[in-house]
Design an enzyme around this catalytic site. Structure first.
Site, PDB file in Angstrom:
ATOM      1  N   ALA A   1      36.822  34.086  39.903  1.00 38.83           N
ATOM      2  CA  ALA A   1      38.142  33.454  39.853  1.00 38.83           C
ATOM      3  C   ALA A   1      39.079  34.091  40.867  1.00 38.83           C
ATOM      4  O   ALA A   1      39.134  35.308  41.005  1.00 38.83           O
ATOM      5  CB  ALA A   1      38.737  33.572  38.448  1.00 38.83           C
ATOM      6  N   CYS A   2      39.801  33.248  41.594  1.00 37.39           N
ATOM      7  CA  CYS A   2      40.815  33.731  42.532  1.00 37.39           C
ATOM      8  C   CYS A   2      41.985  32.752  42.512  1.00 37.39           C
ATOM      9  O   CYS A   2      42.026  31.824  41.713  1.00 37.39           O
ATOM     10  CB  CYS A   2      40.248  33.887  43.937  1.00 37.39           C
ATOM     11  SG  CYS A   2      39.825  32.338  44.754  1.00 37.39           S
ATOM     12  N   ASP A   3      42.932  32.970  43.403  1.00 41.21           N
ATOM     13  CA  ASP A   3      44.119  32.121  43.448  1.00 41.21           C
ATOM     14  C   ASP A   3      43.763  30.645  43.578  1.00 41.21           C
ATOM     15  O   ASP A   3      44.228  29.801  42.819  1.00 41.21           O
ATOM     16  CB  ASP A   3      44.995  32.527  44.640  1.00 41.21           C
ATOM     17  CG  ASP A   3      46.212  33.312  44.181  1.00 41.21           C
ATOM     18  OD1 ASP A   3      46.521  33.258  42.985  1.00 41.21           O
ATOM     19  OD2 ASP A   3      46.835  33.976  45.015  1.00 41.21           O
TER      20      ASP A   3
ATOM     21  N   ILE B   1      42.161  30.693  39.024  1.00 42.22           N
ATOM     22  CA  ILE B   1      42.561  31.372  37.789  1.00 42.22           C
ATOM     23  C   ILE B   1      43.330  30.421  36.873  1.00 42.22           C
ATOM     24  O   ILE B   1      43.186  30.454  35.653  1.00 42.22           O
ATOM     25  CB  ILE B   1      43.403  32.619  38.120  1.00 42.22           C
ATOM     26  CG1 ILE B   1      42.504  33.696  38.737  1.00 42.22           C
ATOM     27  CG2 ILE B   1      44.099  33.165  36.879  1.00 42.22           C
ATOM     28  CD1 ILE B   1      43.226  34.947  39.135  1.00 42.22           C
TER      29      ILE B   1
END
Length: 589
Positions: A386-388, A419
């Site tokens: 998960a990232c921006d 996220i």
């Protein structure tokens, strides 16, 4: 101190929410850019009939998509529908493209219908659910449409005009290059997508509608500064940083994954100057040559940039010259910094560990305590990176771990997502960069969370696979602090210590940093005791009561078993701990 942490997380959430309304719809922006490049009067294939599609896409489709996505982020499909209805009110109540209005009305529509559902959902009588749900969404959307038409649209139109005039004034004053003083450091703080897609994309699209291109699409997407820094490491770097920089260059320049050069900058913080110098010079060149793109370049690959440049040889050359100048300038500045550096080796792993500690200190926290978590095929059914934005570096990290999982014979799906789209599901292992872990834990508290410094180069992936296969427990997973108390150095007799050894398991990075920290403290106190690092398997050579072994809580049992006769200093973090000063104060050598 926790207030500062929550404030930082809230700022990240705000920036991410803006970019997350745009990024899922980047394909539509690119389609509009291609349509514009091909079929308008000065395009590659002028076509009056197809050119008539350009205006409606800009005025209606793109803002409605943003509003729909913004509502969906807040309250799923019902929020998306109400957000889209409200966005139409803002569009028709203004004469300018309503991107900012869509970013306001979309989430507002989702939030309003969410609050309505929370208040009245349990009061609906059986059999009337569909009737109430349909009419409530329609009436709430209708009310917000009127509000947007008469209030939000005109206000946002005025604000958009003011912002546009401000940008135009900055461009006319030749001050736009100064924006890179903020943009380049912001990349490392995970605000690159918020800047590029939350601010520059909406403003840039409006400029394209008026002038046919926009320089704003090049401000953050320019791969030149990162390319120059990586090239400087390839020529003047040392150790693993030098050897890995060539592959990083290919991924950065052609793949458009800018995150890959962040650890190289953090390894030598003075390289921020190189990034800023490259960004400023590149933007100055773009401005001087009147360069621009017709649509957002996402990801920031040179291929995407060339593909979205305006028609003609010179527009393409102008863009390439700006990228080249940025790369050359950042290379020269980075080369001076690296050439003047006197350290013997650049360790990416050590730099990543130091970066994690520095970030934790800046937030008023200690570095997360290492623990042994129970991770197995029984407790993990899927792995999510998960990232921006849910793409870019997280996608590559997922690909790396997916390959390792497959080779280990495990049938666990590995995927990547933003996220903001995480769900609170059990039996899920979520991998995030350390700076984003608090937000991921907030979205999915039931999951197991693993923090890494760099999605593209992390030894943690081998630890995860080893834990899943039952080979060994995974260390440094976010969790509760073990009940065993650390051994206080004051309990040990330090008058006869002849050497200090920092022990490590699989990863040497933090041990190296801890070793250097102890050496610096000893030098300041004129203590002439050698300090070194050693693997746990090599500790048998140091099994003596006049040897002090430093290790973490998670490795305490293994270390004491490997060298039972030694003395021990057990710390929370090998990089940042007050125990080193206490130990030095009790030594007399």
């Amino acid at each position: 101190m926790e207030e500062k942490v929550s404030l930082k997380v809230r700022v990240q959430k705000l920036g991410t929410s803006l970019s997350n309304m745009v990024m899922p719809n980047i394909g539509a922006f690119i389609a509009w850019g291609v349509l514009t490049a091909l079929f308008i009067a000065d395009g590659y294939l002028p076509n009056e009939q197809l050119a008539t599609v350009v205006g409606p896409m800009l005025t209606y489709l793109l803002p409605i998509l943003i509003g729909y996505t913004g509502g969906y982020m807040i309250h799923g499909q019902r929020g998306a529908v109400v957000g889209a209805i409200a966005t139409v009110g803002a569009i028709t109540g203004s004469s300018v493209p309503m991107f900012i209005g869509a970013m306001v009305m979309g989430p507002l529509g989702g939030w309003t219908i969410k609050k309505f559902d929370e208040k009245f959902q349990e009061k609906i009588r059986p059999g009337f659910e569909m009737l109430v749900n349909n009419f409530s969404a329609g009436l709430v959307g209708f009310a917000l449409l009127l509000l947007a038409f008469y209030a939000i649209g005109p206000v946002v139109s005025t604000l958009t005009g003011a912002v546009g005039n401000g940008v135009e004034a900055i461009v006319n004053a030749r001050l736009l290059p100064m924006a890179n003083i903020i943009i380049e450091p912001a990349k490392v703080l995970f605000l690159n997508n918020a800047l590029n897609h939350g601010i520059f994309t909406p403003l840039g699209v409006e400029q394209v509608a008026q002038a046919g291109k926009s320089i704003l699409f090049l401000l953050e997407a320019n791969p030149g500064p990162g390319l120059g820094i990586l090239l400087a490491y390839a020529v003047f770097g040392k150790g693993s940083a030098k050897s890995s920089s060539w592959g990083a260059m290919v991924i950065h320049f052609f793949g458009g994954i800018h995150e890959i050069y962040f650890p190289y900058v953090m390894m030598k913080p003075t390289l921020f100057l190189a990034a800023m110098a490259g960004g400023i010079s590149g933007t100055f060149t773009f401005q001087l040559l009147d360069a621009g793109l017709k649509s957002p370049a996402s990801p920031g690959s040179i291929i995407a940039i060339i593909a979205t440049a305006p028609k003609g040889v010179w527009p393409h050359l102008n863009v390439l010259l700006g990228v080249l100048v940025a790369a050359v300038v950042s290379f020269l500045v980075a080369a001076l910094i690296l050439h003047a550096d006197k350290s013997t080796e650049d360790s990416l792993e050590a730099a990543q560990a130091a970066t994690q500690a520095a970030k934790a200190q800046s937030k008023g926290q200690l570095v997360s305590t290492s623990v042994d978590a129970v991770v197995s095929t029984d407790s993990v059914e899927k792995i999510i990176f998960a990232c921006d934005a849910g793409m870019g570096s997280s996608a590559m990290g997922a690909s790396i771990l997916r390959d390792k999982v497959k080779k280990a014979g495990l049938e666990i799906p590995v995927s990547n997502q933003a996220i903001s789209n995480l769900l609170d599901t059990p039996k899920t292992l979520i991998v995030t960069q350390e700076e984003l872990t608090p937000r991921a834990k907030d979205k999915s508290p039931s999951a197991i969370h693993v923090s890494v410094d760099n999605f593209l180069a992390s030894s943690r992936y081998d630890e995860i696979v080893a834990s899943l296969t039952g080979a060994s427990p995974i260390a440094e997973i976010e969790g509760d602090i073990p009940t065993s108390a650390p051994v206080d150095s004051q309990e040990s007799d330090l008058n006869h210590i002849d050497a200090v050894v920092v022990a490590y398991g699989k990863a040497q990075g933090t041990a190296t940093m801890g070793c250097e920290t102890i050496r610096a403290i000893f030098r300041n106190k004129n203590i002439r005791i050698p300090v070194s690092t050693a693997k746990i398997s090599e500790l048998g050579e140091f099994n003596s009561k006049n040897i002090m072994i430093v290790t973490t809580i998670s490795l305490q049992a293994e270390v004491q078993q490997a060298a039972p006769n030694s003395q021990f200093l057990i710390v929370d973090s090998l990089v940042t701990t007050p125990e080193y000063d206490k130990m030095a104060a009790r030594m007399y050598k």
